[in-house]
Motif scaffolding. Structure first.
Motif, PDB file in Angstrom:
ATOM      1  N   UNK A 171     -13.662  19.287 -54.176  1.00 21.76           N
ATOM      2  CA  UNK A 171     -13.378  21.058 -53.451  1.00 21.76           C
ATOM      3  C   UNK A 171     -14.476  21.638 -52.691  1.00 21.76           C
ATOM      4  N   UNK A 172     -14.571  22.087 -52.022  1.00 21.36           N
ATOM      5  CA  UNK A 172     -14.221  23.787 -51.623  1.00 21.36           C
ATOM      6  C   UNK A 172     -14.066  24.734 -51.127  1.00 21.36           C
ATOM      7  N   UNK A 173     -14.217  26.197 -51.798  1.00 25.35           N
ATOM      8  CA  UNK A 173     -13.596  27.533 -51.499  1.00 25.35           C
ATOM      9  C   UNK A 173     -13.220  27.608 -50.395  1.00 25.35           C
ATOM     10  N   UNK A 174     -14.212  27.690 -49.382  1.00 28.94           N
ATOM     11  CA  UNK A 174     -14.384  28.083 -47.844  1.00 28.94           C
ATOM     12  C   UNK A 174     -14.700  27.628 -46.926  1.00 28.94           C
ATOM     13  N   UNK A 175     -14.417  27.538 -45.357  1.00 25.93           N
ATOM     14  CA  UNK A 175     -15.052  26.810 -45.217  1.00 25.93           C
ATOM     15  C   UNK A 175     -15.836  26.769 -44.353  1.00 25.93           C
ATOM     16  N   UNK A 176     -17.101  28.226 -45.054  1.00 21.18           N
ATOM     17  CA  UNK A 176     -18.574  28.721 -44.891  1.00 21.18           C
ATOM     18  C   UNK A 176     -19.012  27.126 -46.537  1.00 21.18           C
ATOM     19  N   UNK A 177     -18.074  27.172 -47.267  1.00 24.73           N
ATOM     20  CA  UNK A 177     -19.616  26.365 -48.101  1.00 24.73           C
ATOM     21  C   UNK A 177     -19.944  24.629 -47.915  1.00 24.73           C
ATOM     22  N   UNK A 178     -17.938  24.863 -46.557  1.00 24.16           N
ATOM     23  CA  UNK A 178     -18.366  23.060 -46.529  1.00 24.16           C
ATOM     24  C   UNK A 178     -19.639  23.121 -45.361  1.00 24.16           C
ATOM     25  N   UNK A 179     -19.255  24.298 -44.374  1.00 16.55           N
ATOM     26  CA  UNK A 179     -20.236  23.824 -42.789  1.00 16.55           C
ATOM     27  C   UNK A 179     -21.720  24.297 -43.437  1.00 16.55           C
ATOM     28  N   UNK A 180     -21.838  25.398 -44.714  1.00 16.19           N
ATOM     29  CA  UNK A 180     -23.233  24.853 -44.874  1.00 16.19           C
ATOM     30  C   UNK A 180     -24.020  23.974 -46.061  1.00 16.19           C
ATOM     31  N   UNK A 181     -22.562  23.879 -46.724  1.00 22.37           N
ATOM     32  CA  UNK A 181     -23.409  21.837 -47.402  1.00 22.37           C
ATOM     33  C   UNK A 181     -23.873  20.873 -47.075  1.00 22.37           C
ATOM     34  N   UNK A 182     -22.740  20.782 -45.835  1.00 27.10           N
ATOM     35  CA  UNK A 182     -22.473  19.133 -45.413  1.00 27.10           C
ATOM     36  C   UNK A 182     -23.414  18.253 -44.060  1.00 27.10           C
ATOM     37  N   UNK A 191     -18.178  27.579 -34.641  1.00 25.05           N
ATOM     38  CA  UNK A 191     -18.743  27.162 -33.280  1.00 25.05           C
ATOM     39  C   UNK A 191     -20.468  27.765 -34.038  1.00 25.05           C
ATOM     40  N   UNK A 192     -19.849  29.325 -34.500  1.00 29.03           N
ATOM     41  CA  UNK A 192     -21.358  29.556 -35.044  1.00 29.03           C
ATOM     42  C   UNK A 192     -22.010  29.369 -36.858  1.00 29.03           C
ATOM     43  N   UNK A 193     -20.865  28.411 -37.017  1.00 29.21           N
ATOM     44  CA  UNK A 193     -21.755  27.926 -38.648  1.00 29.21           C
ATOM     45  C   UNK A 193     -22.170  26.851 -38.331  1.00 29.21           C
ATOM     46  N   UNK A 194     -22.285  25.473 -37.292  1.00 28.47           N
ATOM     47  CA  UNK A 194     -22.804  24.626 -36.881  1.00 28.47           C
ATOM     48  C   UNK A 194     -24.577  24.887 -36.710  1.00 28.47           C
ATOM     49  N   UNK A 195     -25.015  24.042 -37.104  1.00 29.68           N
ATOM     50  CA  UNK A 195     -26.639  24.385 -37.183  1.00 29.68           C
ATOM     51  C   UNK A 195     -27.478  23.482 -36.727  1.00 29.68           C
ATOM     52  N   UNK A 196     -29.041  23.594 -36.684  1.00 27.48           N
ATOM     53  CA  UNK A 196     -29.293  22.663 -35.683  1.00 27.48           C
ATOM     54  C   UNK A 196     -30.131  21.596 -36.912  1.00 27.48           C
ATOM     55  N   UNK A 197     -29.512  20.092 -36.449  1.00 28.31           N
ATOM     56  CA  UNK A 197     -29.160  19.193 -36.647  1.00 28.31           C
ATOM     57  C   UNK A 197     -28.347  18.190 -37.369  1.00 28.31           C
ATOM     58  N   UNK A 198     -27.475  19.488 -37.458  1.00 22.58           N
ATOM     59  CA  UNK A 198     -25.786  19.159 -37.659  1.00 22.58           C
ATOM     60  C   UNK A 198     -25.020  18.129 -37.006  1.00 22.58           C
ATOM     61  N   UNK A 199     -24.507  17.178 -38.053  1.00 21.11           N
ATOM     62  CA  UNK A 199     -23.660  15.977 -37.174  1.00 21.11           C
ATOM     63  C   UNK A 199     -22.533  16.597 -37.122  1.00 21.11           C
ATOM     64  N   UNK A 200     -21.693  16.658 -36.013  1.00 21.00           N
ATOM     65  CA  UNK A 200     -20.045  16.566 -35.363  1.00 21.00           C
ATOM     66  C   UNK A 200     -18.988  16.099 -35.053  1.00 21.00           C
ATOM     67  N   UNK A 201     -18.841  15.722 -35.557  1.00 22.49           N
ATOM     68  CA  UNK A 201     -17.509  14.152 -34.913  1.00 22.49           C
ATOM     69  C   UNK A 201     -16.015  14.871 -35.208  1.00 22.49           C
ATOM     70  N   UNK A 202     -15.118  14.966 -33.810  1.00 22.50           N
ATOM     71  CA  UNK A 202     -14.113  15.241 -34.086  1.00 22.50           C
ATOM     72  C   UNK A 202     -13.879  15.530 -32.036  1.00 22.50           C
ATOM     73  N   UNK A 203     -12.384  16.007 -31.583  1.00 23.23           N
ATOM     74  CA  UNK A 203     -12.351  15.933 -30.776  1.00 23.23           C
ATOM     75  C   UNK A 203     -13.066  17.093 -30.260  1.00 23.23           C
TER      76      UNK A 203
END
Length: 373
Positions: free
Chosen positions: A57-68, A82-94
């Protein structure tokens, strides 16, 4: 790989991108699953369910986006995400980018790689990650349309199945694909008089062969559309062009043909809607009136039945999720051309031609993106 699942923040979105059933599958393949605390509650999954399944479990969405390394969601990322996404990160969603230039621009600016559920294909020409939500939305459409038809909601006050001595509601379904077929089945099951419009004769033959007299079908033409709109108590928009903006098949002028208080349910609203007068609404404020016609245009209809929808979506996404995690997105897309069709954005470049055409943007082929990544 660290697979991250944040809580959905779109209004009244109760689904979650990963079920507890997915966590042990990923962990067994050597991956870490990071889930934001409370992410599954709307779908009936507790934090304890995820922990028991091997997730962290992560306490915040920030932690999820930062680590995943890979972010798995349901709905398109909202502005703050959208501001939390970073270069090279993979997003899988609608994603549904065609009617959404702002999201498209922000995804391109983020440098992430984005694979859209709705453009992943299969060997039969279907859309396997869109299909379960299309089934849910199709089956919901007559249900919410019947509610919209109630007089207290501004509708005509017509009961779907009628009663002895009083005829049933007349329902027109535009499009005979997954959404339209499910909508027609449920509307007919509610006792309505249902007609499906489609331009594919093979599809119309299929509907006739499989469903017989449960509902009628007609070839879609301007004349047939005008005739049926004049008779309809409810019209369900169920037309999809994969990746592209939905065609506007009913104009504002056409509303004058319809009976006052008739209901429109636009299931294509995620792709911009197939009625000229459609605009996206929410579960909190789902309907509005234009020229005497009631419009139901909720952009995340399956979110109303979040548990069913989450489990159905998870069943469909899991094989692709594991392939992406096990192989990395490049190898997974090289090995599976149908997954490659889901690639919409990579490293600042648009990789879906239909989205590019809809937004007037240049797009490279997904094959070239895989080759250059």
């Amino acid at each position: 790989m660290i697979i991250g699942c944040p809580k959905e923040i779109k209004p009244q979105e109760y689904r979650v991108g990963l079920t507890p059933n997915a966590a042990p599958e990923a962990v067994a393949h050597g991956h870490q699953v990071l889930v934001e605390a409370g992410a599954g509650l709307g779908a009936g999954f507790t934090d304890a369910d995820y922990v028991a399944a091997g997730a962290t479990l992560a306490d915040t969405a920030d932690a999820v986006f930062a680590e995943a390394d890979m972010i798995v969601k349901v709905k398109e990322p909202q502005a703050v995400e959208l501001k939390k996404l970073r270069d090279g990160q993979l997003l899988f969603t609608y994603l549904h980018l065609a009617p959404d230039p702002d999201q498209t621009r922000d995804l391109l600016d983020s440098g992430c790689t984005a694979i859209a559920y709705e453009t992943v294909t299969d060997a039969q020409g279907g859309l396997p990650l869109l299909a379960p939500m299309s089934e849910v939305a199709g089956r919901l459409a007559p249900q919410v349309g019947a509610w919209t038809l109630q007089k207290a909601n501004g509708g005509r006050g017509v009961l779907m199945g009628g009663v002895p001595g009083v005829g049933p509601a007349k329902v027109v379904v535009i499009g005979g694909g997954v959404v339209g077929t499910n909508a027609a089945r449920v509307a007919a099951g509610m006792g309505a008089d249902v007609t499906v419009l489609d331009r594919s004769l093979p599809r119309l033959r299929y509907l006739d062969d499989v469903f017989g007299q449960q509902f009628r079908n007609r070839y879609s033409s301007a004349g047939a559309m005008a005739e049926l709109l004049a008779e309809a108590d409810m019209v369900v928009g169920a037309v999809l062009i994969p990746g592209a903006e939905a065609p506007k098949l009913v104009s504002r002028a056409d509303l004058a043909l319809m009976k006052p208080g008739a209901a429109i349910v636009d299931v294509a609203i995620d792709q911009g809607g197939c009625f000229e007068t459609s605009r996206a609404t929410t579960h909190q404020d789902p309907i509005y009136e234009v020229d005497g016609i009631m419009h139901y245009c909720v952009a995340n209809m399956p979110g109303a039945v979040a548990r069913t929808s989450t489990i159905a979506l998870g069943n469909a996404t899991m094989p692709f999720l594991l392939a992406l995690a096990n192989k990395g997105w490049q190898r997974a897309c090289q090995d599976d051309p149908h997954l490659l069709n889901g690639l919409n954005v990579n490293a600042g470049q648009l990789t879906n031609a239909a989205v590019g055409a809809a937004l007037g943007l240049d797009a490279i082929t997904p094959q070239s993106a895989v080759g250059s990544a």
